[in-house]
Design a protein around this motif. Structure first.
Motif, PDB file in Angstrom:
ATOM      1  N   PHE A 141       3.634   0.629   2.788  1.00 33.27           N
ATOM      2  CA  PHE A 141       3.384  -0.435   3.748  1.00 33.27           C
ATOM      3  C   PHE A 141       3.287  -1.771   3.023  1.00 33.27           C
ATOM      4  N   LEU A 164      -8.669   4.276  10.791  1.00 35.37           N
ATOM      5  CA  LEU A 164      -8.937   4.087   9.376  1.00 35.37           C
ATOM      6  C   LEU A 164      -9.999   3.016   9.172  1.00 35.37           C
ATOM      7  N   LEU A 167      -0.257  -0.064  10.636  1.00 30.10           N
ATOM      8  CA  LEU A 167      -1.691  -0.171  10.813  1.00 30.10           C
ATOM      9  C   LEU A 167      -2.002  -1.422  11.625  1.00 30.10           C
ATOM     10  N   PHE A 204      -9.415   2.172   1.467  1.00 29.66           N
ATOM     11  CA  PHE A 204      -9.375   2.890   2.730  1.00 29.66           C
ATOM     12  C   PHE A 204      -9.993   4.279   2.619  1.00 29.66           C
ATOM     13  N   GLY A 205     -10.608   4.706   3.707  1.00 33.47           N
ATOM     14  CA  GLY A 205     -11.023   6.083   3.843  1.00 33.47           C
ATOM     15  C   GLY A 205      -9.849   6.944   4.286  1.00 33.47           C
ATOM     16  N   PRO A 206     -10.081   8.254   4.424  1.00 32.90           N
ATOM     17  CA  PRO A 206      -8.995   9.164   4.793  1.00 32.90           C
ATOM     18  C   PRO A 206      -8.649   9.131   6.276  1.00 32.90           C
ATOM     19  N   GLY A 207      -9.505   8.479   7.071  1.00 30.93           N
ATOM     20  CA  GLY A 207      -9.210   8.345   8.497  1.00 30.93           C
ATOM     21  C   GLY A 207      -9.793   9.455   9.352  1.00 30.93           C
ATOM     22  N   TYR A 240       0.839  -1.196   0.000  1.00 28.51           N
ATOM     23  CA  TYR A 240       0.000   0.000   0.000  1.00 28.51           C
ATOM     24  C   TYR A 240       0.872   1.243   0.000  1.00 28.51           C
ATOM     25  N   LEU A 263      -4.030   0.623  -2.403  1.00 30.14           N
ATOM     26  CA  LEU A 263      -3.339  -0.552  -2.923  1.00 30.14           C
ATOM     27  C   LEU A 263      -2.489  -0.178  -4.126  1.00 30.14           C
ATOM     28  N   THR A 273      -9.557  -6.240  -2.799  1.00 23.37           N
ATOM     29  CA  THR A 273      -8.822  -5.015  -2.521  1.00 23.37           C
ATOM     30  C   THR A 273      -9.547  -4.256  -1.433  1.00 23.37           C
ATOM     31  N   GLN A 274      -8.833  -3.899  -0.415  1.00 29.03           N
ATOM     32  CA  GLN A 274      -9.403  -3.077   0.644  1.00 29.03           C
ATOM     33  C   GLN A 274      -9.186  -1.612   0.301  1.00 29.03           C
ATOM     34  N   GLY A 290      -5.786   8.048   3.172  1.00 31.35           N
ATOM     35  CA  GLY A 290      -5.731   6.654   3.556  1.00 31.35           C
ATOM     36  C   GLY A 290      -4.813   5.880   2.621  1.00 31.35           C
ATOM     37  N   PRO A 291      -4.338   4.724   3.057  1.00 29.14           N
ATOM     38  CA  PRO A 291      -3.494   3.901   2.179  1.00 29.14           C
ATOM     39  C   PRO A 291      -4.269   3.450   0.942  1.00 29.14           C
ATOM     40  N   GLN A 309       0.771   5.404   0.855  1.00 31.02           N
ATOM     41  CA  GLN A 309      -0.009   6.389   1.592  1.00 31.02           C
ATOM     42  C   GLN A 309       0.642   7.760   1.508  1.00 31.02           C
ATOM     43  N   GLN A 341      -3.945   3.492  13.200  1.00 29.74           N
ATOM     44  CA  GLN A 341      -2.585   3.828  12.769  1.00 29.74           C
ATOM     45  C   GLN A 341      -1.977   4.782  13.781  1.00 29.74           C
TER      46      GLN A 341
END
Lengths: 114, 116
Positions: A89, B91, B43, B107-110, A36, A46, B104-105, A43-44, A38, B37
């Motif tokens: 990551f 996150l 993470l 992610f949001g911005p957190g 990943y 892929l 595939t995961q 956010g991270p 970032q 995180q």
């Protein structure tokens, strides 16, 4: 405990260089290894991923090398650019043992200088 | 289409207060994850929801942490009696599980949580 060990913690290369980030794991049940990227405040996302049945995967300037016997995998960034400056990551997952949750390394902060 | 959204983007609270963090996953994604995180720590998995199955809570660090997912969509992570060590970026990620497990995961911005 940290199931995926990542190194180095930080890396500085000049534009055009080839940064290499390494990860190692112990759990032989891991069967999916994503990387990943970032950027600050985001956010991270892929970047590229590999399964253990292949030794190398390339997508554009990004290559994963995978050594199953050594339980190590690495990310190479060819012809690196300042826009590649980010935190990277590595991660690993075993569906059989831990469902779909990812085990992440601690990250590598990459700076590509002009 | 819209990605994963999280709110608030920043939260400052006093030690001992309860906080709620919200995650809106990508529409149609059946799987939802929460990670934490911390600075220099990568993470850390907290909890995972998949459809109507019981959530995997194995990553929750203490019983002060809980999460729910309503209607298979929006999720709320609740931290009760916050402590300073809870300060981190929380996150959320969602995915559409594929056969073979290479989903595939996204992610949001957190949410950056600061406990004073």
């Amino acid at each position: 405990q940290q199931q995926v060990k990542q190194s180095p913690q930080s890396l500085i290369v000049q534009k055009g260089g080839i940064p290499i980030i390494n990860c190692a794991y112990e759990n032989t049940a891991f069967d999916y290894f994503p990387w990943y990227q970032q950027f600050p405040g985001k956010g991270p996302a892929l970047l590229i991923a590999i399964r253990p049945d292949v030794s190398e995967k390339k997508e554009g300037r990004f290559t994963i090398s995978f050594n199953k016997s050594a339980k190590q995998f690495s990310l190479h960034i060819m012809d690196s650019q300042p826009g590649d400056s980010a935190t990277y990551f590595c991660a690993a997952r075993s569906i059989r043992n831990s469902g779909y949750a990812l085990n992440f390394g601690k990250g590598t902060s990459l700076l590509v200088t002009p | 289409g819209a990605g994963v959204s999280q709110s608030p983007s920043n939260k400052v609270t006093e030690k001992g207060k309860d906080v709620e963090l919200r995650c809106d996953p990508i529409s149609g994604h059946t799987a939802l994850y929460w990670y934490r995180q911390s600075l220099g720590q990568g993470l850390e998995f907290l909890i995972y929801f998949q459809g109507n199955s019981a959530p995997d809570k194995s990553g929750l660090p203490s019983d002060r942490f809980s999460a729910e997912r309503t209607g298979g969509s929006v999720s709320t992570l609740t931290i009760q009696r916050t402590q300073q060590e809870d300060s981190a970026v929380y996150l959320c990620a969602s995915s559409s599980l594929l056969a073979g497990g290479t989903d595939t995961q996204y992610f949001g911005p957190g949410t950056r949580l600061t406990v004073l």
